[in-house]
Scaffold this motif. Structure first.
Motif, PDB file in Angstrom:
ATOM      1  N   CYS A   9       0.821  -1.225   0.000  1.00  0.00           N
ATOM      2  CA  CYS A   9       0.000   0.000   0.000  1.00  0.00           C
ATOM      3  C   CYS A   9       0.848   1.265   0.000  1.00  0.00           C
ATOM      4  O   CYS A   9       0.482   2.267  -0.609  1.00  0.00           O
ATOM      5  N   ARG A  11       3.747   1.552  -1.255  1.00  0.00           N
ATOM      6  CA  ARG A  11       4.563   1.538  -2.463  1.00  0.00           C
ATOM      7  C   ARG A  11       6.036   1.169  -2.272  1.00  0.00           C
ATOM      8  O   ARG A  11       6.901   1.622  -3.003  1.00  0.00           O
ATOM      9  N   ARG A  67      -4.222   0.912  -1.518  1.00  0.00           N
ATOM     10  CA  ARG A  67      -2.974   1.439  -2.093  1.00  0.00           C
ATOM     11  C   ARG A  67      -3.094   2.940  -2.327  1.00  0.00           C
ATOM     12  O   ARG A  67      -4.141   3.438  -2.756  1.00  0.00           O
TER      13      ARG A  67
END
Length: 133
Positions: A9, A11, A67
């Motif tokens: 989420c 990144r 995300r």
């Protein structure tokens, strides 16, 4: 939230399966302990992630619902990675340039044509022109 989902989420990993694999391989630690991908993370947990020969360290501030966009990542984590680790990343970039300089290696199509033109014998060109005259 599961640690593999959290890392996806915010990144740190492109896919959740890559994050899960990193947890299984022991590249992710929470509060200094090796963990399974299903381990829950809570605010103020300290996570260490080894990725691309660099040890990233971050503190969980909150857990996102899904995300995030890259600009919103800092709301949910605090990056406390030492400056020395980030300098290693720069050194890795420079070392890759050292081993292979730009323009070396296999010739491009244009290079190959230039080499062929240079290697041709000028006498052969004249004889070809005389046949057509």
């Amino acid at each position: 939230m599961r640690v593999d989902k959290y890392l996806w989420c915010i990144r740190y990993f492109k896919t959740r399966s890559i994050a899960t694999k990193a947890c299984k391989e022991g590249k992710v630690r929470v509060n200094g302990d090796l963990i399974k991908p299903s381990r829950e993370v809570y605010p103020m947990d300290k996570i260490s992630v080894r990725k691309n020969q660099i040890n990233y360290e971050l503190i969980v501030l909150d857990t996102p619902d899904s995300r995030l966009g890259a600009k919103l990542v800092d709301i949910y984590r605090k990056d406390v990675t030492p400056e020395e680790s980030l300098q290693k990343l720069d050194l890795l970039k420079y070392s890759k340039d050292y081993y292979r300089k730009k323009g070396t290696g296999r010739p491009t199509k244009k290079d190959r044509r230039d080499i062929d033109d240079w290697m041709e014998d000028p006498k052969e060109e004249n004889t070809n022109n005389q046949e057509w005259d």
